[in-house]
Design an enzyme around this catalytic site. Structure first.
Site, PDB file in Angstrom:
ATOM      1  N   GLU A 289       0.866  -1.048   0.216  1.00 42.27           N
ATOM      2  CA  GLU A 289       0.015   0.075  -0.070  1.00 42.27           C
ATOM      3  C   GLU A 289       0.843   1.309  -0.033  1.00 42.27           C
ATOM      4  OE1 GLU A 289      -4.414  -0.313   1.805  1.00 42.27           O
ATOM      5  OE2 GLU A 289      -2.966   0.252   3.152  1.00 42.27           O
ATOM      6  N   HIS A 310       7.555 -26.744  -1.294  1.00 45.71           N
ATOM      7  CA  HIS A 310       6.923 -28.016  -1.934  1.00 45.71           C
ATOM      8  C   HIS A 310       6.064 -27.510  -2.839  1.00 45.71           C
ATOM      9  CE1 HIS A 310       8.959 -30.865   0.550  1.00 45.71           C
ATOM     10  NE2 HIS A 310       9.340 -29.837   1.292  1.00 45.71           N
ATOM     11  N   LYS A 424     -14.305   0.209  -4.077  1.00 46.92           N
ATOM     12  CA  LYS A 424     -15.603   0.647  -3.265  1.00 46.92           C
ATOM     13  C   LYS A 424     -16.495   1.320  -4.169  1.00 46.92           C
ATOM     14  CE  LYS A 424     -12.484   1.397   0.833  1.00 46.92           C
ATOM     15  NZ  LYS A 424     -11.826   2.403   1.718  1.00 46.92           N
TER      16      LYS A 424
HETATM   17  O1  PA5 Z   1      -3.574   1.708   5.226  1.00 46.72           O
HETATM   18  C1  PA5 Z   1      -4.790   1.850   5.547  1.00 46.72           C
HETATM   19  O2  PA5 Z   1      -4.932   3.087   6.119  1.00 46.72           O
HETATM   20  C2  PA5 Z   1      -5.871   0.950   4.894  1.00 46.72           C
HETATM   21  O3  PA5 Z   1      -5.617   0.053   3.995  1.00 46.72           O
HETATM   22  C3  PA5 Z   1      -6.543   0.611   6.187  1.00 46.72           C
HETATM   23  O4  PA5 Z   1      -5.839   0.065   6.823  1.00 46.72           O
HETATM   24  C4  PA5 Z   1      -7.781   0.006   5.779  1.00 46.72           C
HETATM   25  O5  PA5 Z   1      -8.666   0.385   4.804  1.00 46.72           O
HETATM   26  C5  PA5 Z   1      -8.718  -0.119   7.049  1.00 46.72           C
HETATM   27  O6  PA5 Z   1      -9.019   1.212   7.236  1.00 46.72           O
HETATM   28  P1  PA5 Z   1     -10.250   1.727   8.579  1.00 46.72           P
HETATM   29  O7  PA5 Z   1      -9.258   1.410   9.704  1.00 46.72           O
HETATM   30  O8  PA5 Z   1     -10.526   3.126   8.294  1.00 46.72           O
HETATM   31  O9  PA5 Z   1     -11.447   0.830   8.327  1.00 46.72           O
END
Ligand code: PA5
Length: 447
Positions: A289, A310, A424
């Protein structure tokens, strides 16, 4: 106390040490950018000094809340997705008994997870499992608007309230979210839930050392102070005042960027301890990310070894040479199992009799490293003295710091995740969410 170690020797070859060390200026500049807050995404740098700035009152509050839930519940459901659950799962799986769930005399409530998928069967089976059990819920969402956890919470909250009544349910629900904004903040305030705050300037994937990770980890009976202490140590030893040659986060960041420039597009994080599986899942989110944007970024993959030797072992040994490997090596296994001698010796294993299983594992690890290097896979090694809260704390902060440095060296903003929104938007359009009328019409025409 020892420290985790980084060894890049077996990643050198086509890339020389000089080449990596030539990145000193860039790596130090990237680290300085983090500390001075002069880079992109500088409103999300709260994680940098998080370990050393956690207040005693916050830790005590987390421990007291954990103790209350531990006393009331046999099962706790941690609801969250991405950074809101991966750090917890990584620590709990690494440190608690692999078969905790089946222990008859359990010391800790069982932690189960929800809100990290939209699987109807998963939710059905979870809800079935909770029937007749004393359970509680921790709802973790920084934004408070993430569909997966919101959906799971709605279903499980109803089950809890239907079972024990609204008043008692309130005593078993904790919300971890933003201080002021978001749907979960509004709901928690309205219902009067106990809450913890995720600081505004800490993104989800950097939030394991906030209540997001610390509360469920404490509920699982793990010493969160040692975890934080390990991270504090790493915060100091990777600071911008530490020269490149001594800064393992900077060296790791420089090494992986050099490899990337030389055609190594995939990094495989490997472990030889099955309990570290979720450390790799957490790491994949952190690096994927943070770096995968602007059509750039190393693809973070992972394997559990020797298991995957494996299956994926063939690809790693002889597939396209676009990979490098980073191995998390554990110096000392916690427990001891000796190989017994067997009179018939039909399996031919008597040559191992009297040896620890870990010794066999270590030779598998060494043999694999040499084989992969021979096969053209550069190998970075990170040694953990032991799988303990302290060293996992070090490891978390090491990876976070290296990720920030590496992202800036790559030329991306490591602290946003614009790509996460695309699915989304389509999902809401397909579900005819109010406000998505135009998108709904557009997407329908494509089907
Ligand atoms: O790295 C990030 O900020 C995102 O991937 C969040 O971890 C994930 O989408 C969860 O978000 P939230 O805690 O707002 O529900």
């Amino acid at each position: 106390m020892k420290t985790i170690l980084l060894n890049i020797e077996k990643a050198l070859g086509k890339i020389t040490r000089e080449q990596v060390y030539e990145q000193k200026v860039n790596a130090e500049a990237a680290n300085a950018k983090l500390h001075k807050g002069t880079g992109e995404g500088n409103d999300f740098l709260g994680w940098l000094n998080l370990p050393s700035s956690i207040a005693e009152a916050e830790l005590a509050d987390i421990e007291a809340t954990a103790a209350k839930l531990r006393a009331k519940c046999d099962v706790i459901v941690a609801i969250g997705i991405g950074g809101s659950y991966l750090g917890t799962k990584a620590v709990v799986e690494a440190l608690n008994n692999s078969f905790e769930w089946l222990q008859t005399k359990r010391k800790n409530p069982v932690l189960v997870y929800a809100g990290h998928n939209i699987g109807e069967d998963y939710l059905y089976e979870l809800s079935e499992l909770l029937e007749g059990k004393q359970f509680g819920l921790i709802n973790i969402s920084k934004s408070g608007t993430t569909t997966e956890p919101a959906l799971a919470f709605r279903i499980l909250k109803k089950q809890l309230e239907d079972t024990i009544g609204k008043a008692e349910a309130k005593e078993r629900i904790v919300a971890i979210t933003d201080a002021k904004k978001g749907a979960l903040r509004a709901l928690a305030d309205q219902e009067g839930y106990k809450t913890f705050i995720i600081p505004d300037n800490v993104g989800g994937r950097f939030s394991v050392l906030t209540p997001v990770g610390l509360l469920p980890i404490a509920i699982a009976g793990i010493n969160i102070r040692e975890l934080v202490e390990g991270a504090v140590f790493m915060e100091k030893t990777t600071a911008d005042s530490v020269p490149f040659e001594k800064n393992i986060a900077a060296i790791y960041a420089a090494m992986r960027n050099e490899l990337y420039k030389n055609g190594k597009k995939i990094e495989i994080l490997a472990n030889f301890h099955p309990k570290l599986h979720y450390i790799a899942e957490w790491w994949k989110q952190l690096y994927g990310e943070s770096e995968g944007k602007n059509n750039k970024g190393i693809f973070p993959a992972s394997v559990d070894l020797t298991t995957d030797l494996h299956s994926m072992g063939q690809w790693i040994q002889e597939g396209e040479r676009t990979i490098f490997e980073t191995v998390i090596s554990v110096e000392n296994a916690d427990k001891t199992v000796l190989v017994p001698s067997d009179e018939a010796n039909l399996d031919g294993l008597n040559f191992l009799a009297g040896k620890r299983v870990d010794e066999v594992n270590k030779m598998a690890e060494l043999g694999t490293q040499l084989a992969h290097v021979d096969g053209g896979v550069p190998n970075i090694k990170i040694t953990l003295p032991q799988v303990s809260p302290y060293y996992i704390g070090q490891l978390f902060y090491f990876f976070e710091k290296a990720c920030g440095i590496s992202g800036y060296m790559l030329g991306v903003n490591p602290f946003n995740q614009p790509g996460v929104e695309a699915y989304k938007k389509n999902m809401f359009a397909l579900l005819n969410k109010p406000g998505y009328e135009k998108e709904s019409a557009a997407i329908q025409s494509r089907l």
